[in-house]
Every structure is written in structure tokens, then in C-alpha cells.
Write an enzyme that holds these catalytic residues in place. Structure first.
Site, PDB file in Angstrom:
ATOM      1  N   CYS A 177       0.862  -1.183   0.000  1.00 36.39           N
ATOM      2  CA  CYS A 177       0.000   0.000   0.000  1.00 36.39           C
ATOM      3  C   CYS A 177       0.895   1.228   0.000  1.00 36.39           C
ATOM      4  O   CYS A 177       1.951   1.228   0.625  1.00 36.39           O
ATOM      5  CB  CYS A 177      -0.892  -0.006   1.242  1.00 36.39           C
ATOM      6  N   CYS A 209      -0.087   4.807   6.405  1.00 38.86           N
ATOM      7  CA  CYS A 209      -0.611   5.067   7.742  1.00 38.86           C
ATOM      8  C   CYS A 209       0.405   4.443   8.703  1.00 38.86           C
ATOM      9  O   CYS A 209       0.748   3.267   8.555  1.00 38.86           O
ATOM     10  CB  CYS A 209      -1.989   4.430   7.921  1.00 38.86           C
ATOM     11  N   CYS A 214       0.049   0.881  10.400  1.00 38.27           N
ATOM     12  CA  CYS A 214      -0.404  -0.255   9.581  1.00 38.27           C
ATOM     13  C   CYS A 214       0.793  -1.006   9.002  1.00 38.27           C
ATOM     14  O   CYS A 214       1.668  -0.405   8.366  1.00 38.27           O
ATOM     15  CB  CYS A 214      -1.311   0.266   8.465  1.00 38.27           C
TER      16      CYS A 214
HETATM   17  N1  SAH Z   1      -6.828   0.862   3.007  1.00 36.95           N
HETATM   18  C1  SAH Z   1      -8.115   0.552   3.540  1.00 36.95           C
HETATM   19  C2  SAH Z   1      -8.349  -0.925   3.818  1.00 36.95           C
HETATM   20  C3  SAH Z   1      -7.254  -1.726   4.466  1.00 36.95           C
HETATM   21  S1  SAH Z   1      -6.908  -1.560   6.203  1.00 36.95           S
HETATM   22  C4  SAH Z   1      -8.376   1.355   4.773  1.00 36.95           C
HETATM   23  O1  SAH Z   1      -7.458   1.994   5.268  1.00 36.95           O
HETATM   24  O2  SAH Z   1      -9.504   1.395   5.228  1.00 36.95           O
HETATM   25  C5  SAH Z   1      -8.301  -2.144   7.078  1.00 36.95           C
HETATM   26  C6  SAH Z   1      -8.467  -1.436   8.437  1.00 36.95           C
HETATM   27  O3  SAH Z   1      -7.463  -1.882   9.368  1.00 36.95           O
HETATM   28  C7  SAH Z   1      -8.319   0.079   8.357  1.00 36.95           C
HETATM   29  O4  SAH Z   1      -9.306   0.694   9.143  1.00 36.95           O
HETATM   30  C8  SAH Z   1      -6.953   0.290   8.959  1.00 36.95           C
HETATM   31  O5  SAH Z   1      -6.784   1.600   9.421  1.00 36.95           O
HETATM   32  C9  SAH Z   1      -6.948  -0.754  10.044  1.00 36.95           C
HETATM   33  N2  SAH Z   1      -5.633  -1.080  10.577  1.00 36.95           N
HETATM   34  C10 SAH Z   1      -4.473  -1.234   9.917  1.00 36.95           C
HETATM   35  N3  SAH Z   1      -3.476  -1.515  10.771  1.00 36.95           N
HETATM   36  C11 SAH Z   1      -4.028  -1.555  12.002  1.00 36.95           C
HETATM   37  C12 SAH Z   1      -3.501  -1.787  13.301  1.00 36.95           C
HETATM   38  N4  SAH Z   1      -2.200  -2.035  13.483  1.00 36.95           N
HETATM   39  N5  SAH Z   1      -4.361  -1.746  14.342  1.00 36.95           N
HETATM   40  C13 SAH Z   1      -5.683  -1.492  14.158  1.00 36.95           C
HETATM   41  N6  SAH Z   1      -6.228  -1.258  12.969  1.00 36.95           N
HETATM   42  C14 SAH Z   1      -5.408  -1.278  11.898  1.00 36.95           C
END
Ligand code: SAH
Length: 350
Positions: A114, A118, A121
Site C-alpha cells: 500500500c 498510515c 499499519c
Molecule cells: N486501506 C483501507 C483498507 C485496508 S486496512 C483502509 O485503510 O480502510 C483495514 C483497516 O485496518 C483500516 O481501518 C486500517 O486503518 C486498520 N488497521 C491497519 N493496521 C491496524 C492496526 N495495526 N491496528 C488497528 N487497525 C489497523
């Protein structure tokens, strides 16, 4: 790389054209669509109503699946299975199957890696490799559907919440949804799909015009732009003053309750002040907030909010009349969080 046509990359009409160009009659498309999406076979020889010659010819030109299993982990309670799958070019992706009472939800990837970074993530930490094709998205559903069929079950729900940003790969994502929704094939109802996005506003606007009542989940994680710029860097391009109206319009057009995801991070976004701001931001909207104590990842030192902080955050939201649930680390024991299985094998690139 295998240059053969991936059959699941083709819509029904495209399959028909492809077969016509091979000199086959149009009804072949229905036969093959039915083998792929009803019988869910994964190899040409199983198509017993086609002649041996034709099966031979088709297998030299096309493949029925793009995915090979590499690794699989199942949570201790047996309800969550995460798979690492290998694509035809050697790239890898993750998909998850979650079992609930009476429903089986698959969580799909839309991209390899990706680009949106973020910080919390694991997928974002590992960088972007490439978009998936629609067939590679469809194949993830078929992969689990074949497994479930052995138990007399099927895939009932699809969430695009795995690796990648579905609205940054809009065309392939929507083509996959339309293919799986096709009444001649897999027939999964539009309302059974949910797209999760960081909030790419033009993508949400485009979704509003699709005419399918697909669910929308927005990864909000912060109630104001300065905090959200840090937690969801895409916010710099699509600030809350543009995102929230796009969300309201989507909810109004589809009559579907939106989901906002909010990862609670200790000392960062889990205070009463942020809860109040969130309450005000979402006031009067047809929505639901999913609170998720952040799942710690190797590349980031964020810690999950404490039990007490979560409780008072919820109380504040309740006071604003905002429906909310707490999603307690499903599959945390198997690192089922976004991108975590893949990054265990493949260290993040800088
Ligand atoms: N790119 C999209 C879908 C993939 S992530 C999006 O951001 O919505 C799916 C979800 O998991 C998103 O809400 C993301 O912010 C969350 N996420 C990713 N890593 C995480 C983590 N370490 N702890 C909690 N939520 C997480």
C-alpha cells in the site's frame, strides 16, 4: 510469468467475446461461468461437458486461478484463518476468513502492499508493490469458497479490508464486485460487500454513482485534520471538510449506515476531548463507529488504549447518540492485522 489469460479477470460479456474470438459458440460462456462460479472447479479437466480437445486448448490459453497457498495460520478458537497466497508473478498477498454464527466473511486484499503509509499499519510500513487485477481479487473469494464448500458452507460476506487501498485501485475492485455479484455466476448480493477506505473522496463520490448498495467503511482514526494528517496521511489530500460530506451523501444515496473505523491509540487519539470532537463531527449521521484498540506492529511504537480509556471514550460517544462497538482483537494471536503475516516473511522496505 505465466502469460495465459486469467479467466476470473473477465466479466461474463468479456468471456463471451474471448470465446467467440476462439471460434466457440456464445453458450460456452455460460458453461464456463457456471463451472467457475457454481461448481468452483480449479482445473480445466474437470469441465466434463466440454470436449477433451477444447479443454486441452483452453488450458494452454487460460488459467482458472491466480493464487497458490504459501502459508496459513488459524486462531486458537478456530474461527479466524489467515492465508498468505502467492500470485503468478511471485508477489504475495494476505486474505482472511472469519467465521461467525451463520455467516462467513472473507477479508480481501486489493493491492500488493500500500502506498498510503498510515504509520500504525503493517502493510503501509512495507510499501507499495502493485495493484491487483479484478481476477486476483475474485480468486481470493473463490479460494475460501472452495474450502467452505467441503463443510456445506459458503462465503456470505466480503470486506475489502485486507492489504491495500481499494479506492486507489477503483476499477479492478469494482469489476471484482460486479463479477461476484453477477446473477449468472456467484450471485453475492451487493449489500454483502463492504469497501474500507482511508477516505479517497473522488472514489467515494464515484461509488455513490455506481447504483449498488455496497457498504462503506471509512478509516477515520482521528476527529480533526491536524491529528488525522499524522495518522492517515491521505487526509492531507482529502481533509475532513470534504470527506464527511462525501460520506453523508453516500449514506443518503444508498440508505446504508456507514461504518467509521477508529483505532484507539494510547495517548494519541483516545482522550475524552477527541471523543467529544468525534461526537460533534458525526452528529446526526447514519453511522456506526467501530473502535479497535490498535494492534501493535513491528514498525511503530503505538500502544493500544487502556481498558479504562476505551470505556470512557465509548461513554462520551454514547452521550452524543453515536452507535459504537468495540472490536476486540479478532485474530490478534495469529497476527491477522493488516499486512502482518506477509511482513513476517518479508521485512519492510525503507
Ligand atoms: N486501506 C483501507 C483498507 C485496508 S486496512 C483502509 O485503510 O480502510 C483495514 C483497516 O485496518 C483500516 O481501518 C486500517 O486503518 C486498520 N488497521 C491497519 N493496521 C491496524 C492496526 N495495526 N491496528 C488497528 N487497525 C489497523
Amino acid at each position: 510469468m505465466d502469460g495465459r489469460q486469467l479467466i476470473t479477470d473477465l466479466s461474463f460479456d468479456e468471456l463471451q467475446t474471448w470465446l467467440t474470438e476462439l471460434g466457440e459458440p456464445p453458450f460456452r460462456a455460460m458453461q464456463i461461468f457456471s463451472w467457475v462460479y457454481h461448481s468452483m472447479i480449479s482445473d480445466w479437466p474437470e469441465m466434463t461437458n466440454l470436449s477433451a480437445n477444447l479443454r486441452q486448448r483452453l488450458s494452454s490459453l487460460a488459467v482458472l486461478s491466480s493464487l497458490g497457498p504459501l502459508d496459513r495460520v488459524t486462531s486458537a478458537d478456530g474461527l479466524t484463518t489467515k492465508e498468505l497466497l502467492e500470485l503468478r508473478d511471485g508477489e504475495t498477498l494476505e486474505s482472511v476468513l472469519m467465521r461467525y454464527e451463520g455467516r462467513q466473511t472473507t477479508c480481501l486484499s486489493s493491492q500488493v502492499g500500500c502506498a498510503l503509509r498510515c504509520p500504525f499499519c503493517a502493510t503501509g510500513q512495507s510499501g507499495f508493490r502493485r495493484n491487483l487485477t479484478s481476477g486476483e481479487i475474485v480468486d481470493q473469494v473463490l479460494h475460501f469458497a472452495r474450502q467452505l464448500r467441503g463443510e456445506g458452507l459458503g462465503v456470505t460476506n466480503v470486506v475489502l479490508m485486507g492489504m491495500g487501498e481499494p479506492l486507489a485501485n477503483y476499477d479492478a475492485t469494482w469489476k471484482a464486485i460486479r463479477t461476484l455479484n453477477d446473477a449468472r455466476g456467484f450471485r453475492l448480493g451487493a449489500r454483502r460487500f463492504t469497501i474500507s477506505t482511508v477516505g479517497i473522496v473522488p472514489g467515494i463520490r464515484r461509488m455513490t454513482g455506481e447504483g449498488l448498495e455496497v457498504g462503506l467503511a471509512v478509516s477515520l482514526h482521528a476527529p480533526n485534520d491536524s491529528l488525522r494528517d499524522r495518522l492517515v496521511p491521505a487526509n492531507k489530500n482529502y481533509p475532513l471538510t470534504e470527506l464527511i460530506p462525501a460520506c453523508r451523501d453516500y449514506a443518503n444515496a444508498t440508505h446504508r449506515r456507514l461504518t467509521f473505523e477508529y483505532a484507539l491509540i494510547q495517548g494519541v487519539n483516545d482522550g475524552p476531548q477527541q471523543a467529544r470532537e468525534l461526537g460533534n463531527l458525526l452528529h446526526g449521521m447514519l453511522c456506526h463507529v467501530n473502535l479497535i484498540p490498535v494492534n501493535p506492529t513491528a514498525g511503530c511504537d503505538y500502544r493500544p488504549a487502556s481498558r479504562e480509556a476505551v470505556a470512557s471514550f465509548r461513554e462520551e460517544l454514547n452521550g452524543h447518540g453515536i452507535a459504537n462497538t468495540i472490536r476486540l482483537g479478532r485474530g490478534v494471536d495469529i497476527q491477522a492485522g493488516c499486512g502482518q503475516l506477509r511482513s513476517r516473511r518479508q521485512p519492510p522496505v525503507s
